[in-house]
Design a protein around this motif. Structure first.
Motif, PDB file in Angstrom:
ATOM      1  N   ALA A   1       9.655  -1.655  -4.829  1.00 36.38           N
ATOM      2  CA  ALA A   1       8.475  -1.886  -4.003  1.00 36.38           C
ATOM      3  C   ALA A   1       8.827  -2.519  -2.663  1.00 36.38           C
ATOM      4  CB  ALA A   1       7.480  -2.769  -4.753  1.00 36.38           C
TER       5      ALA A   1
ATOM      6  N   ASN B   1      -9.731   3.815  -3.693  1.00 33.68           N
ATOM      7  CA  ASN B   1      -9.911   2.772  -4.703  1.00 33.68           C
ATOM      8  C   ASN B   1     -11.032   1.809  -4.317  1.00 33.68           C
ATOM      9  OD1 ASN B   1      -7.855   3.807  -6.254  1.00 33.68           O
ATOM     10  ND2 ASN B   1      -6.307   2.377  -5.514  1.00 33.68           N
TER      11      ASN B   1
ATOM     12  N   PRO C   1       9.144   8.584  -5.133  1.00 34.11           N
ATOM     13  CA  PRO C   1       8.944   7.139  -5.242  1.00 34.11           C
ATOM     14  C   PRO C   1      10.136   6.363  -4.715  1.00 34.11           C
ATOM     15  CG  PRO C   1       8.348   8.259  -7.283  1.00 34.11           C
ATOM     16  CD  PRO C   1       9.031   9.270  -6.425  1.00 34.11           C
TER      17      PRO C   1
ATOM     18  N   ALA D   1      -4.981   6.189  -1.093  1.00 33.32           N
ATOM     19  CA  ALA D   1      -5.269   5.506  -2.359  1.00 33.32           C
ATOM     20  C   ALA D   1      -6.077   4.238  -2.123  1.00 33.32           C
ATOM     21  CB  ALA D   1      -3.960   5.171  -3.081  1.00 33.32           C
ATOM     22  N   LYS D   2      -5.740   3.508  -1.084  1.00 33.91           N
ATOM     23  CA  LYS D   2      -6.452   2.256  -0.804  1.00 33.91           C
ATOM     24  C   LYS D   2      -7.916   2.545  -0.458  1.00 33.91           C
ATOM     25  CE  LYS D   2      -4.037  -0.825   1.098  1.00 33.91           C
ATOM     26  NZ  LYS D   2      -3.207  -1.602   2.031  1.00 33.91           N
TER      27      LYS D   2
ATOM     28  N   GLY E   1       0.795  -1.214   0.000  1.00 30.84           N
ATOM     29  CA  GLY E   1       0.000   0.000   0.000  1.00 30.84           C
ATOM     30  C   GLY E   1       0.825   1.261   0.000  1.00 30.84           C
ATOM     31  N   SER E   2       1.965   1.239   0.706  1.00 30.51           N
ATOM     32  CA  SER E   2       2.772   2.458   0.791  1.00 30.51           C
ATOM     33  C   SER E   2       3.426   2.800  -0.539  1.00 30.51           C
ATOM     34  CB  SER E   2       3.848   2.306   1.865  1.00 30.51           C
ATOM     35  OG  SER E   2       4.862   1.409   1.448  1.00 30.51           O
ATOM     36  N   TYR E   3       3.659   1.816  -1.398  1.00 31.56           N
ATOM     37  CA  TYR E   3       4.371   2.053  -2.651  1.00 31.56           C
ATOM     38  C   TYR E   3       3.599   3.005  -3.559  1.00 31.56           C
ATOM     39  CZ  TYR E   3       7.221   0.975  -6.768  1.00 31.56           C
ATOM     40  OH  TYR E   3       8.058   1.059  -7.851  1.00 31.56           O
ATOM     41  N   LEU E   4       2.265   2.987  -3.456  1.00 27.04           N
ATOM     42  CA  LEU E   4       1.445   3.880  -4.264  1.00 27.04           C
ATOM     43  C   LEU E   4       1.479   5.313  -3.758  1.00 27.04           C
ATOM     44  CD1 LEU E   4      -1.711   1.600  -4.659  1.00 27.04           C
ATOM     45  CD2 LEU E   4       0.170   1.900  -6.292  1.00 27.04           C
ATOM     46  N   GLU E   5       1.924   5.496  -2.521  1.00 21.26           N
ATOM     47  CA  GLU E   5       1.842   6.803  -1.878  1.00 21.26           C
ATOM     48  C   GLU E   5       3.201   7.482  -1.715  1.00 21.26           C
ATOM     49  OE1 GLU E   5      -1.142   7.964  -0.950  1.00 21.26           O
ATOM     50  OE2 GLU E   5      -2.258   6.145  -1.375  1.00 21.26           O
TER      51      GLU E   5
ATOM     52  N   THR F   1      -3.928   3.648   3.526  1.00 22.08           N
ATOM     53  CA  THR F   1      -3.487   4.832   2.787  1.00 22.08           C
ATOM     54  C   THR F   1      -4.670   5.468   2.058  1.00 22.08           C
ATOM     55  OG1 THR F   1      -3.003   3.583   0.772  1.00 22.08           O
ATOM     56  CG2 THR F   1      -1.229   3.766   2.395  1.00 22.08           C
TER      57      THR F   1
END
Length: 207
Positions: free
Chosen positions: A117, A178, A113, A174-175, A105-109, A172
Motif C-alpha cells: 500500500a 463508495n 496491484p 471507488a472513492k 485511495g490509489s491502492y484500491l484502483e 478515484t
C-alpha cells in the motif's frame, strides 16, 4: 557548536492552483474549486474538486506520486533546500525525513496491484534522493494532520533533523462510488460549517 535554525515552509497543490497567496485569496472570496466531473456511473452528485493539470489517463498510483512530488518540490524550494540559498544552511538528504498522510485511495484502483500500500511512497522518497524510507500515515480524514504531528515528534525526539510532512490524495472512482452508496456524498453541494450542510463533496490535492 552546531546552530539549529528553524525552517518552516508551506506548499500546496489544489483545484484552485498552487500559489499560496493567490489560492488563499480565492478561498476568502468563496471559491471552492468544485466543478461537474461526470463519472459515467450513477452518483448522488457529480461535483468534484479535481487538480486540472495532473493527467487523468495516468495510473492512480502515478497520479498520487506525481502530485506529492510536485508539492514537495515546491516546499523544498520555499525552504531553500533545492538551490542551497546562502541564507540557509545546506540540509543533507539523510537529514530530511518524509512523513506523508493519505487515505490510500490509489491502492484500491491500481492494476496490476501494487506490491504494498505504500510502494508509491517508497518510490517517491527514492526519486527525491532521500536516504531514509518514508513514514506513511493512513488515518482517514486526519492523515495529513497526524503526519505533521508525527514529524514534530520525530524532531523533538532527535530521530530527524528536518521533516517534510503533509497529506496527499487523489479522487478515484471507488472513492466516489463508495461515498455515494454510503450517502455521505452531498446531493447538493459542499456547505462546511453551515446549518444547511447535507454531506461532503470530495476532491484531490496535496499540502
Amino acid at each position: 557548536m552546531a546552530v539549529s535554525i528553524p525552517i518552516t515552509a508551506l506548499a500546496w497543490s489544489t483545484p484552485l492552483g498552487s500559489a499560496i497567496d493567490a489560492v488563499w485569496k480565492r478561498l476568502l472570496a468563496g471559491e471552492t474549486g468544485l466543478a461537474p466531473a461526470p463519472a459515467g456511473y450513477r452518483l448522488r452528485n457529480d461535483l468534484a474538486g479535481m487538480i486540472p493539470d495532473v493527467d487523468l489517463r495516468l495510473a492512480p498510483r502515478e497520479r498520487l506520486r506525481l502530485l506529492a512530488e510536485r508539492t514537495i518540490g515546491q516546499v523544498r524550494r520555499a525552504a531553500g533546500f533545492s538551490d542551497r540559498a546562502p541564507s540557509r544552511p545546506p540540509v543533507p538528504a539523510g537529514g530530511i525525513r518524509l512523513v506523508i498522510g493519505t487515505s490510500f485511495g490509489s491502492y484500491l484502483e491500481d492494476s496490476p496491484p501494487a506490491a504494498s500500500a505504500h510502494a508509491w511512497a517508497d518510490a517517491l522518497a527514492r526519486g527525491l534522493g532521500l536516504a531514509e524510507p518514508p513514514l506513511v500515515v493512513s488515518t482517514a480524514c486526519s492523515s495529513g494532520s497526524d503526519a505533521i504531528a508525527l514529524g514534530a515528534e520525530l524532531i523533538r525526539a532527535g530521530e530527524a533533523d528536518c521533516c517534510i510532512c503533509g497529506g496527499v490524495d487523489i479522487l478515484t472512482p471507488a472513492k466516489r462510488m463508495n461515498h455515494s452508496a454510503l450517502q455521505t456524498l452531498s446531493p447538493t453541494t459542499l456547505r462546511a460549517f453551515d446549518v444547511r450542510h447535507d454531506g461532503t463533496v470530495f476532491g484531490e490535492g496535496a499540502g
